[in-house]
Write a protein that holds these residues in place. Sequence first.
Motif, mmCIF file in Angstrom:
data_model
loop_
_atom_site.group_PDB
_atom_site.id
_atom_site.type_symbol
_atom_site.label_atom_id
_atom_site.label_comp_id
_atom_site.label_asym_id
_atom_site.label_seq_id
_atom_site.Cartn_x
_atom_site.Cartn_y
_atom_site.Cartn_z
ATOM 1 N N ILE A 285 9.308 -6.090 5.200
ATOM 2 C CA ILE A 285 9.128 -5.332 3.952
ATOM 3 C C ILE A 285 7.840 -5.680 3.223
ATOM 4 C CG2 ILE A 285 11.610 -5.053 3.645
ATOM 5 C CD1 ILE A 285 11.520 -7.171 1.456
ATOM 6 N N ALA A 286 7.229 -6.833 3.552
ATOM 7 C CA ALA A 286 6.090 -7.304 2.758
ATOM 8 C C ALA A 286 4.910 -6.339 2.792
ATOM 9 C CB ALA A 286 5.641 -8.677 3.271
ATOM 10 N N TYR A 287 4.537 -5.885 3.980
ATOM 11 C CA TYR A 287 3.282 -5.138 4.100
ATOM 12 C C TYR A 287 3.403 -3.671 3.688
ATOM 13 C CZ TYR A 287 2.154 -9.566 6.080
ATOM 14 O OH TYR A 287 1.994 -10.923 6.229
ATOM 15 N N PRO A 288 4.481 -2.957 4.020
ATOM 16 C CA PRO A 288 4.596 -1.609 3.448
ATOM 17 C C PRO A 288 4.699 -1.647 1.928
ATOM 18 C CG PRO A 288 6.615 -2.213 4.597
ATOM 19 C CD PRO A 288 5.574 -3.226 4.961
ATOM 20 N N ALA A 289 5.438 -2.631 1.396
ATOM 21 C CA ALA A 289 5.544 -2.732 -0.061
ATOM 22 C C ALA A 289 4.199 -3.066 -0.689
ATOM 23 C CB ALA A 289 6.590 -3.783 -0.431
ATOM 24 N N GLY A 290 3.451 -3.964 -0.053
ATOM 25 C CA GLY A 290 2.127 -4.292 -0.575
ATOM 26 C C GLY A 290 1.205 -3.096 -0.586
ATOM 27 N N LEU A 291 1.243 -2.301 0.475
ATOM 28 C CA LEU A 291 0.385 -1.108 0.551
ATOM 29 C C LEU A 291 0.798 -0.037 -0.452
ATOM 30 C CD1 LEU A 291 0.070 -0.935 4.429
ATOM 31 C CD2 LEU A 291 -1.789 -1.425 2.821
ATOM 32 N N LEU A 292 2.067 -0.069 -0.865
ATOM 33 C CA LEU A 292 2.556 0.889 -1.860
ATOM 34 C C LEU A 292 2.470 0.339 -3.276
ATOM 35 C CD1 LEU A 292 5.682 2.166 0.116
ATOM 36 C CD2 LEU A 292 3.584 3.456 -0.367
ATOM 37 N N ASP A 293 1.772 -0.780 -3.467
ATOM 38 C CA ASP A 293 1.547 -1.388 -4.789
ATOM 39 C C ASP A 293 2.846 -1.830 -5.462
ATOM 40 O OD1 ASP A 293 -1.412 -0.966 -5.015
ATOM 41 O OD2 ASP A 293 -0.818 1.141 -4.916
ATOM 42 N N SER B 155 -3.433 3.206 -2.652
ATOM 43 C CA SER B 155 -3.983 3.770 -3.891
ATOM 44 C C SER B 155 -5.447 3.426 -4.088
ATOM 45 C CB SER B 155 -3.181 3.262 -5.096
ATOM 46 O OG SER B 155 -3.442 1.877 -5.312
ATOM 47 N N GLY B 156 -5.995 2.565 -3.227
ATOM 48 C CA GLY B 156 -7.379 2.130 -3.358
ATOM 49 C C GLY B 156 -7.553 0.814 -4.077
ATOM 50 N N ALA B 157 -6.431 0.197 -4.508
ATOM 51 C CA ALA B 157 -6.518 -1.098 -5.195
ATOM 52 C C ALA B 157 -6.888 -2.192 -4.195
ATOM 53 C CB ALA B 157 -5.196 -1.425 -5.859
ATOM 54 N N GLU B 158 -7.724 -3.110 -4.634
ATOM 55 C CA GLU B 158 -8.145 -4.202 -3.760
ATOM 56 C C GLU B 158 -7.013 -5.197 -3.566
ATOM 57 O OE1 GLU B 158 -11.492 -7.798 -3.516
ATOM 58 O OE2 GLU B 158 -11.552 -6.326 -5.142
ATOM 59 N N ILE B 159 -6.838 -5.661 -2.342
ATOM 60 C CA ILE B 159 -5.887 -6.728 -2.040
ATOM 61 C C ILE B 159 -6.672 -8.037 -1.985
ATOM 62 C CG2 ILE B 159 -4.264 -7.650 -0.352
ATOM 63 C CD1 ILE B 159 -3.784 -4.752 0.577
ATOM 64 N N ALA B 160 -6.356 -8.946 -2.877
ATOM 65 C CA ALA B 160 -7.064 -10.226 -2.904
ATOM 66 C C ALA B 160 -6.729 -11.016 -1.638
ATOM 67 C CB ALA B 160 -6.666 -11.017 -4.145
ATOM 68 N N PRO B 161 -7.644 -11.869 -1.185
ATOM 69 C CA PRO B 161 -7.390 -12.664 0.014
ATOM 70 C C PRO B 161 -6.019 -13.331 -0.039
ATOM 71 C CG PRO B 161 -9.652 -12.966 -0.694
ATOM 72 C CD PRO B 161 -8.987 -12.138 -1.757
ATOM 73 N N ASN B 162 -5.271 -13.235 1.069
ATOM 74 C CA ASN B 162 -3.879 -13.694 1.065
ATOM 75 C C ASN B 162 -3.519 -14.377 2.381
ATOM 76 O OD1 ASN B 162 -1.462 -14.033 -0.287
ATOM 77 N ND2 ASN B 162 -0.586 -12.097 0.405
ATOM 78 N N ARG C 4 -1.681 6.758 12.367
ATOM 79 C CA ARG C 4 -0.876 7.530 11.414
ATOM 80 C C ARG C 4 -0.968 6.940 10.004
ATOM 81 N NH1 ARG C 4 3.122 11.364 11.752
ATOM 82 N NH2 ARG C 4 3.089 11.317 14.036
ATOM 83 N N LEU C 5 -0.953 5.614 9.915
ATOM 84 C CA LEU C 5 -1.093 4.979 8.596
ATOM 85 C C LEU C 5 -2.392 5.391 7.927
ATOM 86 C CD1 LEU C 5 0.244 1.392 9.398
ATOM 87 C CD2 LEU C 5 1.208 2.962 7.697
ATOM 88 N N TRP C 6 -3.480 5.429 8.695
ATOM 89 C CA TRP C 6 -4.772 5.807 8.117
ATOM 90 C C TRP C 6 -4.842 7.309 7.807
ATOM 91 C CZ3 TRP C 6 -7.673 2.878 5.562
ATOM 92 C CH2 TRP C 6 -7.856 1.532 5.904
ATOM 93 N N SER C 7 -4.191 8.124 8.606
ATOM 94 C CA SER C 7 -4.324 9.573 8.403
ATOM 95 C C SER C 7 -3.330 10.129 7.404
ATOM 96 C CB SER C 7 -4.167 10.310 9.737
ATOM 97 O OG SER C 7 -2.892 10.071 10.311
ATOM 98 N N THR C 8 -2.130 9.537 7.321
ATOM 99 C CA THR C 8 -1.105 10.110 6.428
ATOM 100 C C THR C 8 -0.640 9.168 5.335
ATOM 101 O OG1 THR C 8 0.799 9.394 7.770
ATOM 102 C CG2 THR C 8 -0.265 11.480 8.372
ATOM 103 N N GLY C 9 -0.930 7.871 5.449
ATOM 104 C CA GLY C 9 -0.508 6.920 4.433
ATOM 105 C C GLY C 9 0.811 6.239 4.784
ATOM 106 N N THR C 10 1.127 5.200 4.021
ATOM 107 C CA THR C 10 2.301 4.370 4.313
ATOM 108 C C THR C 10 3.605 5.135 4.135
ATOM 109 O OG1 THR C 10 1.101 2.370 3.664
ATOM 110 C CG2 THR C 10 3.508 2.247 3.678
ATOM 111 N N ALA C 11 3.766 5.831 3.020
ATOM 112 C CA ALA C 11 5.029 6.516 2.753
ATOM 113 C C ALA C 11 5.330 7.555 3.827
ATOM 114 C CB ALA C 11 4.996 7.165 1.368
ATOM 115 N N ALA C 12 4.350 8.379 4.163
ATOM 116 C CA ALA C 12 4.568 9.423 5.175
ATOM 117 C C ALA C 12 4.849 8.805 6.545
ATOM 118 C CB ALA C 12 3.359 10.349 5.251
#
Length: 491
Positions: free
Chosen positions: A305-313, A419-426, A473-481
């Motif tokens: 769940i960590a990475y899809p949730a992170g990509l969805l802010d 959304s275009g928000a920067e992800i700080a080094p993690n 697909r992630l790059w072309s349609t996004g995480t939710a789709a």
Amino acid sequence: MTTKLSARSLDAITTAARPAYDRSGLTAGIVHFGVGNFHRAHQAVYLDDLFATGAGHDWAIVGAGVRDTDEAMRQQLMAQDWLTTVVEQEAEASSARITGAMIDYLRPGDAAAIIARLADPAIRIVSLTITEGGYYIDPASQQFDPTHPDIAWDARNIDSPKTVFGLILAGLVRRRQSGIQPFTVMSCDNIPGNGHVTANAVVGLAELVDPALAQWVRDSVAFPNGMVDRITPATSDREKQVLRDEYGIEDNWPVFCESFRQWVLEDNFPTGRPALEQVGVQFVPDVAPYEHMKIRILNGGHATIAYPAGLLDIHFVHEAMEHPLVGAFLTKVETEEIIPVVPPVPGTDLLEYLALCQRRFANPKIGDTIRRLALDGSNRQPKFIIPSALDRVKRERKATGLSLVSALWCRYCYGVTDSGAEIAPNDPNWDRLTAQARLARTDPRAWLAMRDIYGELSDSTIFAGSFGTWLDRLWSTGTAATLEHYLASDE
């Protein structure tokens, strides 16, 4: 009106349970490396419970560490006489307790003082919570890396080592020279076979110093395996303020956690151990089934769940569980791909265990963050996700959902959310991961080419094909789709 936590102020605190024993009668029996939140919410709490029964008062904890940040923790805890406020939070109730199982904390960097304490016959257990990345493990082989510069330094300077394993080995050498029985070394980290991994590190370093010493360690020192579990977020100003507002206690570094806790241990302690079975610790001949279940289902679930949730802010873990796509993604990956390759566990229904994990993840009071779950993927993915995928590939079963988990991790490491928000080094290897993620945007094979992380899985053309499809697909349609597509399909 708040009360500053200290031994002197304990009697004035009425909003939290206090140590039900005389701390002045405690003596040290354990040196613990890594006095972080998890240790203080887990091992220290079990010992606090034991001491309250009147037993085990010669098993108090002495803290130790090797990192610069350990000194900050030491200073904060010393100011309050090594006491910690532990707040257990569930959706329907919360409670606070003050634990007093730790009685000292050795200064990080003072190798001589640490080795001297390790050589004390009263110390019969040395325990560790140094995180998955602290064991000098090669990610792909999962074996100790004797070439690491830190280990090479300690091999040349074993009398003044810098690493936890160098200090442990130096303490064992001192005891051997003095005719004192070795202490037991007990890992409390989320690593498969954590006792074996710890033994490999200590023996591996000893081999570089003296092969005869290495053989003595193999023959003489016990390294019990153990499974530990309690969700314990990092402490922020939020938790400190909640403690002040709701309990009137001012603690420099309180710990907030869930009420659930579990500890399963192999009973291999030649120099003795505290009677922890009296306070809920389960001693078993073989801990492997329990740790396998926990690492694959719970820790693997966190990674899912960590990475899809992170990509969805999404900020908090409970918010991720409330999101219909993320919650459903977790259920499908777990039930269709992870649980089917988890061996049976005595007396445990794995689907019921998954349901318990999901309830724990959904706890709105705990305040656990997605960023914490997404931390250090380069060390966690090879332990929590990749083994399940490799098991499935070897059995010629689909790993569609697990390949999507890997694609989501790759997409996250690109460093920008949907959304275009920067992800700080993690991640300790963030620069490398980001560079590979950017190459993988046009050539997905670049990500799986990290053989030190993916190991044999790098060779699977089926996994690579699925991974590449998901990443595109992630790059072309996004995480939710992408999640919607996965959930709607029977892939």
